[in-house]
Design a protein around this motif. Structure first.
Motif, short mmCIF file in Angstrom:
data_model
loop_
_atom_site.label_atom_id
_atom_site.label_comp_id
_atom_site.label_asym_id
_atom_site.label_seq_id
_atom_site.Cartn_x
_atom_site.Cartn_y
_atom_site.Cartn_z
N GLY A 311 5.96 15.88 -9.90
CA GLY A 311 5.46 15.49 -8.59
C GLY A 311 6.51 15.53 -7.49
O GLY A 311 6.19 15.80 -6.33
N TYR A 312 7.77 15.26 -7.85
CA TYR A 312 8.84 15.20 -6.85
C TYR A 312 9.02 16.51 -6.09
O TYR A 312 9.02 16.51 -4.84
N PRO A 313 9.17 17.66 -6.74
CA PRO A 313 9.32 18.91 -5.98
C PRO A 313 8.07 19.27 -5.18
O PRO A 313 8.17 19.84 -4.09
N VAL A 314 6.90 18.96 -5.73
CA VAL A 314 5.66 19.24 -5.00
C VAL A 314 5.60 18.40 -3.73
O VAL A 314 5.29 18.90 -2.63
N PHE A 315 5.93 17.11 -3.86
CA PHE A 315 5.96 16.22 -2.69
C PHE A 315 7.02 16.67 -1.69
O PHE A 315 6.80 16.64 -0.47
N THR A 316 8.17 17.11 -2.17
CA THR A 316 9.25 17.57 -1.29
C THR A 316 8.79 18.74 -0.42
O THR A 316 9.01 18.76 0.79
N ALA A 319 5.47 17.22 1.88
CA ALA A 319 5.70 16.14 2.84
C ALA A 319 6.92 16.35 3.72
O ALA A 319 6.99 15.75 4.80
N LEU A 320 7.87 17.19 3.29
CA LEU A 320 9.08 17.39 4.08
C LEU A 320 9.24 18.82 4.57
O LEU A 320 9.25 19.08 5.78
N TRP A 348 10.70 10.04 -0.23
CA TRP A 348 11.46 11.11 -0.89
C TRP A 348 12.81 10.59 -1.38
O TRP A 348 13.23 10.89 -2.50
N LEU A 349 13.50 9.80 -0.55
CA LEU A 349 14.79 9.24 -0.95
C LEU A 349 14.62 8.30 -2.14
O LEU A 349 15.50 8.25 -3.03
N TYR A 350 13.52 7.57 -2.17
CA TYR A 350 13.29 6.64 -3.28
C TYR A 350 13.18 7.40 -4.60
O TYR A 350 13.82 7.04 -5.59
N GLY A 375 7.53 2.55 -6.90
CA GLY A 375 7.30 3.77 -6.13
C GLY A 375 5.87 3.90 -5.65
O GLY A 375 5.62 4.44 -4.56
N PHE A 376 4.93 3.41 -6.44
CA PHE A 376 3.53 3.48 -6.02
C PHE A 376 3.29 2.60 -4.80
O PHE A 376 2.50 2.95 -3.92
N VAL A 377 3.98 1.46 -4.71
CA VAL A 377 3.86 0.60 -3.53
C VAL A 377 4.40 1.33 -2.31
O VAL A 377 3.83 1.25 -1.21
N VAL A 378 5.49 2.07 -2.48
CA VAL A 378 6.06 2.85 -1.39
C VAL A 378 5.06 3.90 -0.91
O VAL A 378 4.86 4.09 0.30
#
Length: 399
Positions: A311-316, A319-320, A348-350, A375-378
């Motif tokens: 999920g991290y690279p997809v979100f990167t 979202a960025l 993203w930093l989290y 992270g889900f709360v973020v």
């Protein structure tokens, strides 16, 4: 097309509801004696099949709505939150096909169901795109970001299950309190959905006036607008409303309505949580822990990490990277420190920190699981808090 989309949407909602019931029956109706972290009972198998049905029908709902409007339906809160629910369920279907942990659906299905119900609180009209959204980057940026957030939500579910499996709630009081608070947060969102839909189903409306003009409330106005008269709008349970006005430092036109929503969410969540706690006669986290006892903790820990790794690279990208390219085209600047942009960077930093601690510092097990849960709360604040509480360039998402 819109009527057909509504039918598909309703089918998906009741599919997720049915799947949630099947998973709960499967977990509570018999003791878990799982091998290799799997629980492939009759109930969980059918719960998984029905989630697949829900994903297919919700995909059709999104497609038909998009055909009607002529654009990808992710331009307002109803469309985006329902699309996020879709990505959560889609991510679970795909991940479970590889990892064969159907019991994970007992946590994912209620999350997707509540988020889909939360989307229903907002107006469903399909309106023409405002100029700022009339770009093919809407399809690329928003859908990719939502997909990344959906996959990261799977990490939360697996991390929460890991903590419930490995924690002795009778001995570790601090951990027990944090887990109970996490459970309470879920019921906070659920109670808001129940309260909002309940008042809307009853046709409740109240007009409140103040310095910024007149605003229509769909919840009893405990909080009025700045400059408005107290007790002059309406009555509820014998009380003249509003009881007090939004503070002057809240300058948004709908600040009173936002504060009123927060207050009603807190009140309704305490009532719902209190009733369930009284019925259970023990912390709700202990009740849920009894459902998952016996699962393979190492598998859950690995699954939570893999979801972040995917999920991290997809979100990167969504979202960025894609967001900055679109921002340059739309506003002439790659970055404006808009609240939505800023919180996307915080998110993203989290997760960057999560991967750093996991891969470089060896944070596995409970440390990693707690980061996945937090992270889900973020993410929730990124999607809900920023859109509804903080004004900025993305405020059009409130419409």
């Amino acid at each position: 097309m819109m009527q057909l989309s509504s039918i598909f949407f309703g089918t998906a909602f009741f599919s997720y509801l049915a799947a949630t019931i099947l998973y709960v029956v499967g977990l509570t109706g018999r003791k878990i004696k799982a091998q290799n972290a799997t629980l492939a009972t009759f109930w969980t198998k059918w719960g998984y099949y029905i989630i697949i049905l829900g994903v297919v029908t919700q995909g059709l709902a999104i497609a038909t709505r998009g055909i009607y409007g002529g654009f990808t339906p992710v331009s307002n809160m109803f469309e985006y939150m329902s699309f996020w629910a879709f990505t959560i369920m889609l991510a679970f279907v795909i991940i479970n096909a590889f990892y064969k942990v159907p019991v994970l659906g007992a946590f994912v299905a209620p999350i997707g169901l509540v988020i889909l119900a939360y989307a229903s609180v907002f107006p469903r009209e399909s309106k023409p795109l405002i100029p700022a959204l009339q770009s093919y980057w809407l399809n690329i940026h928003v859908t990719t970001a939502a997909l990344g957030e959906g996959i990261l939500t799977i990490s939360f579910a697996a991390g929460l299950m890991y903590l419930l499996v490995t924690t002795d709630l009778l001995k570790t009081s601090r951990t027990a309190k944090f887990l109970e608070f996490t459970v309470y947060l879920f019921f906070t969102l659920l109670s808001f959905v129940i309260t909002s839909l309940g008042f809307r189903a009853g046709g409740y409306e109240a007009k409140v006036t103040g310095d910024m003009g007149e605003i229509l409330y769909h919840l009893p106005p405990l909080v009025g607008m700045s400059g408005g008269s107290l007790g002059g709008a309406t009555h509820f349970l014998g009380l003249p409303l509003p009881l007090f006005n939004a503070p002057g430092w809240m300058h948004a036109a709908d600040a009173g309505q936002q504060l009123n929503t927060i207050l009603w969410t807190i009140i309704s969540s305490l009532i719902l949580y209190g009733l369930l706690r009284a019925i259970a006669r023990k912390p709700l986290s202990m009740v849920i822990q009894g459902w998952v006892r016996g699962l393979d903790a190492e598998m859950l820990d690995e699954l939570s990490y893999r979801a972040v790794a995917i999920g991290y690279p997809v979100f990167t990208l969504g979202a960025l990277v894609f967001a900055m390219i679109w921002a340059q085209e739309a506003w002439g600047s790659y970055w404006s420190w808009d609240p939505k942009e800023t919180w996307a960077l915080v998110t993203w930093l989290y997760y960057t920190a999560y991967l750093h601690f996991r891969l470089r510092r060896g944070w596995e097990g409970k440390q990693s699981a707690w980061m996945a849960v937090a992270g889900f709360v973020v993410i929730l604040f990124l999607l809900v808090g920023v859109n509804l509480v903080i004004s900025g360039l993305h405020s059009y998402a409130k419409s």
